[in-house]
Structures are given as structure tokens and as C-alpha cells.
Design a protein around this motif. Structure first.
Motif, PDB file in Angstrom:
ATOM      1  N   LEU A 100    -112.579  24.040 -17.893  1.00  0.00           N
ATOM      2  CA  LEU A 100    -113.872  23.815 -18.530  1.00  0.00           C
ATOM      3  C   LEU A 100    -114.984  24.260 -17.593  1.00  0.00           C
ATOM      4  CD1 LEU A 100    -113.268  20.220 -19.942  1.00  0.00           C
ATOM      5  CD2 LEU A 100    -112.971  22.408 -21.127  1.00  0.00           C
ATOM      6  N   SER A 101    -116.058  24.803 -18.134  1.00  0.00           N
ATOM      7  CA  SER A 101    -117.156  25.289 -17.288  1.00  0.00           C
ATOM      8  C   SER A 101    -117.732  24.172 -16.422  1.00  0.00           C
ATOM      9  CB  SER A 101    -118.257  25.923 -18.142  1.00  0.00           C
ATOM     10  OG  SER A 101    -118.786  24.979 -19.052  1.00  0.00           O
ATOM     11  N   ARG A 102    -117.707  22.931 -16.893  1.00  0.00           N
ATOM     12  CA  ARG A 102    -118.231  21.811 -16.101  1.00  0.00           C
ATOM     13  C   ARG A 102    -117.346  21.493 -14.897  1.00  0.00           C
ATOM     14  NH1 ARG A 102    -116.713  16.629 -19.907  1.00  0.00           N
ATOM     15  NH2 ARG A 102    -114.502  16.750 -19.457  1.00  0.00           N
ATOM     16  N   ASN A 103    -116.126  22.024 -14.875  1.00  0.00           N
ATOM     17  CA  ASN A 103    -115.202  21.782 -13.767  1.00  0.00           C
ATOM     18  C   ASN A 103    -114.985  23.020 -12.905  1.00  0.00           C
ATOM     19  OD1 ASN A 103    -114.870  19.077 -14.421  1.00  0.00           O
ATOM     20  ND2 ASN A 103    -113.168  19.512 -15.801  1.00  0.00           N
ATOM     21  N   ILE A 104    -116.000  23.881 -12.839  1.00  0.00           N
ATOM     22  CA  ILE A 104    -116.019  25.034 -11.945  1.00  0.00           C
ATOM     23  C   ILE A 104    -117.192  24.798 -10.993  1.00  0.00           C
ATOM     24  CG2 ILE A 104    -116.290  27.526 -11.723  1.00  0.00           C
ATOM     25  CD1 ILE A 104    -115.257  27.754 -14.626  1.00  0.00           C
ATOM     26  N   PHE A 105    -116.893  24.722  -9.699  1.00  0.00           N
ATOM     27  CA  PHE A 105    -117.917  24.375  -8.710  1.00  0.00           C
ATOM     28  C   PHE A 105    -118.097  25.513  -7.709  1.00  0.00           C
ATOM     29  CE2 PHE A 105    -115.385  20.627  -9.930  1.00  0.00           C
ATOM     30  CZ  PHE A 105    -116.336  19.976 -10.699  1.00  0.00           C
ATOM     31  N   TYR A 106    -119.340  25.968  -7.549  1.00  0.00           N
ATOM     32  CA  TYR A 106    -119.658  27.065  -6.638  1.00  0.00           C
ATOM     33  C   TYR A 106    -120.441  26.625  -5.407  1.00  0.00           C
ATOM     34  CZ  TYR A 106    -118.362  30.524 -10.204  1.00  0.00           C
ATOM     35  OH  TYR A 106    -117.687  31.285 -11.115  1.00  0.00           O
ATOM     36  N   SER A 107    -121.318  25.655  -5.553  1.00  0.00           N
ATOM     37  CA  SER A 107    -122.249  25.328  -4.467  1.00  0.00           C
ATOM     38  C   SER A 107    -121.677  24.276  -3.523  1.00  0.00           C
ATOM     39  CB  SER A 107    -123.586  24.838  -5.042  1.00  0.00           C
ATOM     40  OG  SER A 107    -123.383  23.694  -5.847  1.00  0.00           O
ATOM     41  N   TYR A 108    -122.002  24.411  -2.237  1.00  0.00           N
ATOM     42  CA  TYR A 108    -121.579  23.431  -1.249  1.00  0.00           C
ATOM     43  C   TYR A 108    -122.240  22.094  -1.537  1.00  0.00           C
ATOM     44  CZ  TYR A 108    -119.856  27.426   1.417  1.00  0.00           C
ATOM     45  OH  TYR A 108    -119.200  28.547   1.813  1.00  0.00           O
ATOM     46  N   GLY A 109    -121.569  21.033  -1.154  1.00  0.00           N
ATOM     47  CA  GLY A 109    -122.074  19.694  -1.396  1.00  0.00           C
ATOM     48  C   GLY A 109    -121.195  18.984  -2.405  1.00  0.00           C
ATOM     49  N   TYR A 110    -121.638  17.791  -2.808  1.00  0.00           N
ATOM     50  CA  TYR A 110    -120.809  16.996  -3.702  1.00  0.00           C
ATOM     51  C   TYR A 110    -121.109  17.303  -5.170  1.00  0.00           C
ATOM     52  CZ  TYR A 110    -124.800  13.848  -4.457  1.00  0.00           C
ATOM     53  OH  TYR A 110    -126.014  13.324  -4.780  1.00  0.00           O
TER      54      TYR A 110
END
Length: 114
Positions: free
Chosen positions: A46-56
Motif C-alpha cells: 500500500l502507498s501508505r506503507n512505503i517510506f522514503y524519508s529519514y525519521g519515524y
């Protein structure tokens, strides 16, 4: 095999759980380069479960066993955390690729680290 054992050892969480590398795992939907993804049980991402940026990144409705995929470049890693806002986290995982299904029910955030 040595790489898998080393990665699995590095993934041991303080709470007694852990992740392990899934050798030869194949996926229906690829995780984009530069991202950490959480794969749904049906193989999609899902697009909401793709993370690109550092941090939480706080999670919502991510329950049960899911495959985590690290497609980050340059040795970047990630952590899974029991608390929101990146608290009570595992050690940093830097190996790229897919990991064995992991129980995400108690996990409330994912942290991307350089």
C-alpha cells in the motif's frame, strides 16, 4: 548463509523478538528503490506503507505477519519500534532485501536511519 546469520543476529530486539533475512523471497509488488516497505499478506504494498524519508513513521492498521523490505541505498537502515514516534526500537537493520514475515501487531512505528 553467514550473511543471513549475521543479519539475523543484528536484528534481535530487546523485547525478545527479531527479524530474519528471507533468502530467495520473491514478491508480487516490488518495493521502490530508496524506500522501506511493508508488504501486505497478499503480496501488495500500500502507498501508505512505503517510506522514503529519514525519521519515524507511525503505523496504522498494520497487524499480523508482514514482510519488511529494505530497498534503501547507500547503507541506510531502519528500525521497528513498539512505541509511536520511534520509541522502544530494535537495533538498526542495514541489510537490503526482504525479511521473513514478522508479527507487526505490537509494532507502532518504523524509523529510517542514514
Amino acid at each position: 548463509m553467514r550473511k543471513i546469520v549475521t543479519i539475523a543476529a543484528a536484528l534481535t530486539m530487546a523485547v525478545g523478538g527479531g527479524l530474519a533475512m528471507a533468502p530467495g523471497a520473491s514478491a508480487a509488488t516490488p518495493c521502490p528503490s530508496g524506500a522501506v516497505c511493508i508488504r501486505e499478506t497478499n503480496g501488495s504494498i500500500l502507498s501508505r506503507n512505503i517510506f522514503y524519508s529519514y525519521g519515524y513513521h507511525n503505523l496504522s492498521n498494520v497487524l499480523g505477519y508482514r514482510v519488511l523490505v529494505n530497498s534503501q541505498t547507500g547503507g541506510a537502515g531502519f528500525q521497528v519500534c513498539l512505541g509511536y514516534n520511534g520509541t522502544n526500537c530494535s537495533s538498526v537493520v542495514r541489510g537490503t532485501g526482504e525479511y521473513d514475515p514478522y508479527d507487526m501487531t505490537p509494532i507502532n512505528s518504523v524509523v529510517l536511519v542514514p
